[in-house]
Design a protein around this motif. Structure first.
Motif, PDB file in Angstrom:
ATOM      1  N   GLU A  19      92.079  44.047  54.403  1.00  0.00           N
ATOM      2  CA  GLU A  19      91.870  42.820  53.623  1.00  0.00           C
ATOM      3  C   GLU A  19      90.499  42.221  53.937  1.00  0.00           C
ATOM      4  OE1 GLU A  19      93.555  38.235  53.344  1.00  0.00           O
ATOM      5  OE2 GLU A  19      94.619  39.693  54.585  1.00  0.00           O
ATOM      6  N   LYS A  20      90.130  42.173  55.214  1.00  0.00           N
ATOM      7  CA  LYS A  20      88.837  41.604  55.605  1.00  0.00           C
ATOM      8  C   LYS A  20      87.675  42.476  55.109  1.00  0.00           C
ATOM      9  CE  LYS A  20      90.665  38.100  57.476  1.00  0.00           C
ATOM     10  NZ  LYS A  20      90.622  36.804  56.722  1.00  0.00           N
ATOM     11  N   LEU A  21      87.859  43.776  55.097  1.00  0.00           N
ATOM     12  CA  LEU A  21      86.816  44.664  54.579  1.00  0.00           C
ATOM     13  C   LEU A  21      86.607  44.438  53.078  1.00  0.00           C
ATOM     14  CD1 LEU A  21      87.624  48.010  56.456  1.00  0.00           C
ATOM     15  CD2 LEU A  21      85.697  46.459  56.878  1.00  0.00           C
ATOM     16  N   ARG A  22      87.692  44.235  52.356  1.00  0.00           N
ATOM     17  CA  ARG A  22      87.577  43.943  50.913  1.00  0.00           C
ATOM     18  C   ARG A  22      86.857  42.609  50.698  1.00  0.00           C
ATOM     19  NH1 ARG A  22      92.811  46.433  50.786  1.00  0.00           N
ATOM     20  NH2 ARG A  22      93.821  44.409  51.093  1.00  0.00           N
ATOM     21  N   ASP A  23      87.164  41.625  51.566  1.00  0.00           N
ATOM     22  CA  ASP A  23      86.475  40.319  51.470  1.00  0.00           C
ATOM     23  C   ASP A  23      84.970  40.494  51.666  1.00  0.00           C
ATOM     24  OD1 ASP A  23      88.897  39.081  51.075  1.00  0.00           O
ATOM     25  OD2 ASP A  23      89.092  38.348  53.145  1.00  0.00           O
ATOM     26  N   LEU A  24      84.581  41.311  52.633  1.00  0.00           N
ATOM     27  CA  LEU A  24      83.153  41.540  52.900  1.00  0.00           C
ATOM     28  C   LEU A  24      82.484  42.273  51.737  1.00  0.00           C
ATOM     29  CD1 LEU A  24      83.326  42.579  56.670  1.00  0.00           C
ATOM     30  CD2 LEU A  24      82.344  40.473  55.737  1.00  0.00           C
ATOM     31  N   GLU A  25      83.201  43.216  51.121  1.00  0.00           N
ATOM     32  CA  GLU A  25      82.653  43.927  49.956  1.00  0.00           C
ATOM     33  C   GLU A  25      82.341  42.950  48.825  1.00  0.00           C
ATOM     34  OE1 GLU A  25      84.406  48.474  50.004  1.00  0.00           O
ATOM     35  OE2 GLU A  25      85.692  46.875  49.219  1.00  0.00           O
ATOM     36  N   ARG A  26      83.276  42.018  48.594  1.00  0.00           N
ATOM     37  CA  ARG A  26      83.059  41.032  47.522  1.00  0.00           C
ATOM     38  C   ARG A  26      81.913  40.072  47.870  1.00  0.00           C
ATOM     39  NH1 ARG A  26      88.850  41.359  47.127  1.00  0.00           N
ATOM     40  NH2 ARG A  26      89.082  39.770  48.738  1.00  0.00           N
ATOM     41  N   GLU A  27      81.822  39.697  49.136  1.00  0.00           N
ATOM     42  CA  GLU A  27      80.804  38.727  49.562  1.00  0.00           C
ATOM     43  C   GLU A  27      79.394  39.302  49.508  1.00  0.00           C
ATOM     44  OE1 GLU A  27      79.637  36.028  53.524  1.00  0.00           O
ATOM     45  OE2 GLU A  27      81.584  37.063  53.427  1.00  0.00           O
ATOM     46  N   PHE A  28      79.226  40.563  49.924  1.00  0.00           N
ATOM     47  CA  PHE A  28      77.887  41.129  50.061  1.00  0.00           C
ATOM     48  C   PHE A  28      77.526  42.150  48.981  1.00  0.00           C
ATOM     49  CE2 PHE A  28      78.845  39.574  54.315  1.00  0.00           C
ATOM     50  CZ  PHE A  28      77.672  38.910  54.641  1.00  0.00           C
ATOM     51  N   GLY A  29      78.495  42.598  48.205  1.00  0.00           N
ATOM     52  CA  GLY A  29      78.190  43.529  47.124  1.00  0.00           C
ATOM     53  C   GLY A  29      77.999  44.966  47.562  1.00  0.00           C
ATOM     54  N   PHE A  30      78.425  45.334  48.763  1.00  0.00           N
ATOM     55  CA  PHE A  30      78.352  46.729  49.185  1.00  0.00           C
ATOM     56  C   PHE A  30      79.723  47.387  49.083  1.00  0.00           C
ATOM     57  CE2 PHE A  30      78.466  44.429  53.444  1.00  0.00           C
ATOM     58  CZ  PHE A  30      79.823  44.636  53.680  1.00  0.00           C
ATOM     59  N   LYS A  31      79.770  48.694  49.357  1.00  0.00           N
ATOM     60  CA  LYS A  31      81.023  49.440  49.385  1.00  0.00           C
ATOM     61  C   LYS A  31      81.230  50.027  50.780  1.00  0.00           C
ATOM     62  CE  LYS A  31      82.675  49.268  45.132  1.00  0.00           C
ATOM     63  NZ  LYS A  31      84.027  48.720  44.843  1.00  0.00           N
ATOM     64  N   VAL A  32      82.395  49.806  51.340  1.00  0.00           N
ATOM     65  CA  VAL A  32      82.724  50.383  52.649  1.00  0.00           C
ATOM     66  C   VAL A  32      83.120  51.840  52.450  1.00  0.00           C
ATOM     67  CG1 VAL A  32      84.287  50.295  54.625  1.00  0.00           C
ATOM     68  CG2 VAL A  32      83.456  48.166  53.590  1.00  0.00           C
ATOM     69  N   VAL A  33      82.407  52.758  53.109  1.00  0.00           N
ATOM     70  CA  VAL A  33      82.706  54.187  52.951  1.00  0.00           C
ATOM     71  C   VAL A  33      83.454  54.748  54.151  1.00  0.00           C
ATOM     72  CG1 VAL A  33      80.748  54.597  51.427  1.00  0.00           C
ATOM     73  CG2 VAL A  33      80.443  54.874  53.888  1.00  0.00           C
ATOM     74  N   VAL A  59      77.516  51.102  51.974  1.00  0.00           N
ATOM     75  CA  VAL A  59      76.341  51.397  51.142  1.00  0.00           C
ATOM     76  C   VAL A  59      76.214  50.326  50.062  1.00  0.00           C
ATOM     77  CG1 VAL A  59      76.343  53.886  51.508  1.00  0.00           C
ATOM     78  CG2 VAL A  59      77.686  52.938  49.629  1.00  0.00           C
ATOM     79  N   TYR A  60      74.965  49.976  49.773  1.00  0.00           N
ATOM     80  CA  TYR A  60      74.664  49.077  48.661  1.00  0.00           C
ATOM     81  C   TYR A  60      74.450  49.913  47.403  1.00  0.00           C
ATOM     82  CZ  TYR A  60      73.682  45.405  52.122  1.00  0.00           C
ATOM     83  OH  TYR A  60      73.769  44.486  53.144  1.00  0.00           O
ATOM     84  N   PRO A  61      74.457  49.267  46.232  1.00  0.00           N
ATOM     85  CA  PRO A  61      74.025  49.973  45.025  1.00  0.00           C
ATOM     86  C   PRO A  61      72.576  50.440  45.186  1.00  0.00           C
ATOM     87  CG  PRO A  61      75.135  47.917  44.451  1.00  0.00           C
ATOM     88  CD  PRO A  61      74.933  47.902  45.933  1.00  0.00           C
TER      89      PRO A  61
END
Length: 333
Positions: A19-33, A59-61
């Motif tokens: 859940e926290k990793l998904r929150d960070l993805e939304r906040e910073f716009g990266f993808k956790v690999v 990784v970022y876009p």
């Protein structure tokens, strides 16, 4: 009953971390690999008050790597009793620390055979993994990895060998001996595997994975020394809190016997690791010892580039239109 409770606790921890990793993805716009545990829960020394230390790669876009201002290459969030926000939505957070590295930064750490990055990728407790992320392990230079473990063990043994220990060291003396023994055992394990596979084994297809749990790696010792390591693990697990560790430090009689036993074992492992490492290093003295050859660097850059494209459909489509050329902004310089 206890086994069911432990299984339930692990599921709650996993759900919280994801859940926290998904929150960070939304906040910073990266993808956790990739995300994995790197803590006492992996080393086999966790006690009831141990926190969870999670490391992740992201990784970022593609377009983010082309900007003048650079997005964060690493970050950390602490939740629970040590965090800045202990309670959210009426619920107290779990005791978890989450730290992340941009994949390009992780690639640079792999080139240096950074032991932290190695242990992240070799962790048996994985929370999220892209198939491509697991391809990074074979790029570690074993000889350099062994050097890191040996230096780590040396520095800890030096701190533990002082006539008067610093208060901070004294409070966690049990753990410090655990770190020291594990470092020398890891060095010996890596050197012995390097003797079989070579310092760089990417092309062999048989990359050895270091056992991170101290009980498992201690099986290489004699029965008597293995029993001593298991005794130390039991002490750490049973006396892991600040209160009991302080009580242990106050017991001069127990402390003296303990120090003599584990300092002697640490010093013997230090000598053995030093001898075996020097012998191995002399065999590869005429070969590149610290840096990846150009061919392997190109392969590593290609894996990083594919990870970026895998998580950025728009750039993947544009790249296919250009015939799949490698974008230089994503590679390790």
């Amino acid at each position: 009953m206890a086994q069911k409770r432990n299984l339930s606790d692990r599921r709650h921890v996993r759900a919280f971390i994801l859940e926290k990793l998904r929150d960070l993805e939304r906040e910073f716009g990266f993808k956790v690999v990739y995300a994995a545990e790197r803590s006492s829960h992996v080393w086999g020394t966790a006690h009831q008050e141990s926190d969870h230390d999670v490391k992740f790669l992201y990784v970022y876009p593609m377009r983010s790597y082309c900007k003048v201002e650079q997005d964060p290459m690493k970050m950390k969030r602490v939740y629970g009793p040590r965090g800045t926000q202990r309670v959210q939505n009426g619920k107290e957070d779990m005791d978890v620390e989450i730290a992340g590295f941009d994949l390009k930064q992780a690639g640079s750490m792999i080139c240096r055979a950074d032991p932290t990055m190695y242990e992240i990728l070799a962790s048996p407790i994985v929370y999220k993994a892209s198939p491509l992320a697991r391809q990074f392990l074979p790029f570690f230079c074993l000889s350099r990895l062994a050097q890191h473990f040996f230096n780590y063990g040396n520095s800890h043994l030096k701190m533990l060998s002082r006539e008067k220990l610093k208060p901070k060291i004294q409070r966690k003396e049990l753990k410090m001996y655990g770190y020291t023994l594990r470092a020398f055992l890891s060095c010996l394990w890596v050197v012995r595997k390097a003797n079989i596979y070579g310092s760089l084994v990417e092309s062999s297809g048989n990359f050895p994975i270091l056992p991170l749990e101290i009980k498992k790696i201690a099986k290489t010792l004699s029965e008597q020394d293995e029993a001593r390591v298991l005794e130390l693990v039991g002490l750490i697990q049973g006396k892991g809190t600040e209160k009991t560790l302080k009580g242990f430090a106050d017991r001069k009689d127990v402390q003296s016997t303990f120090r003599d036993t584990f300092r002697d074992l640490s010093q013997r492992l230090q000598m053995q690791a030093n001898q075996e490492f020097k012998k191995f290093k002399s065999k590869v003295s005429n070969k590149p010892f610290s840096d990846l050859p150009d061919g392997l660097m190109d392969k590593l850059n290609t894996v990083i580039y594919k990870c970026v494209l895998e998580n950025d459909p728009e750039s993947r489509s544009e790249t296919e239109d250009r015939g799949g050329s490698l974008c230089r902004v994503c590679v390790i310089s």
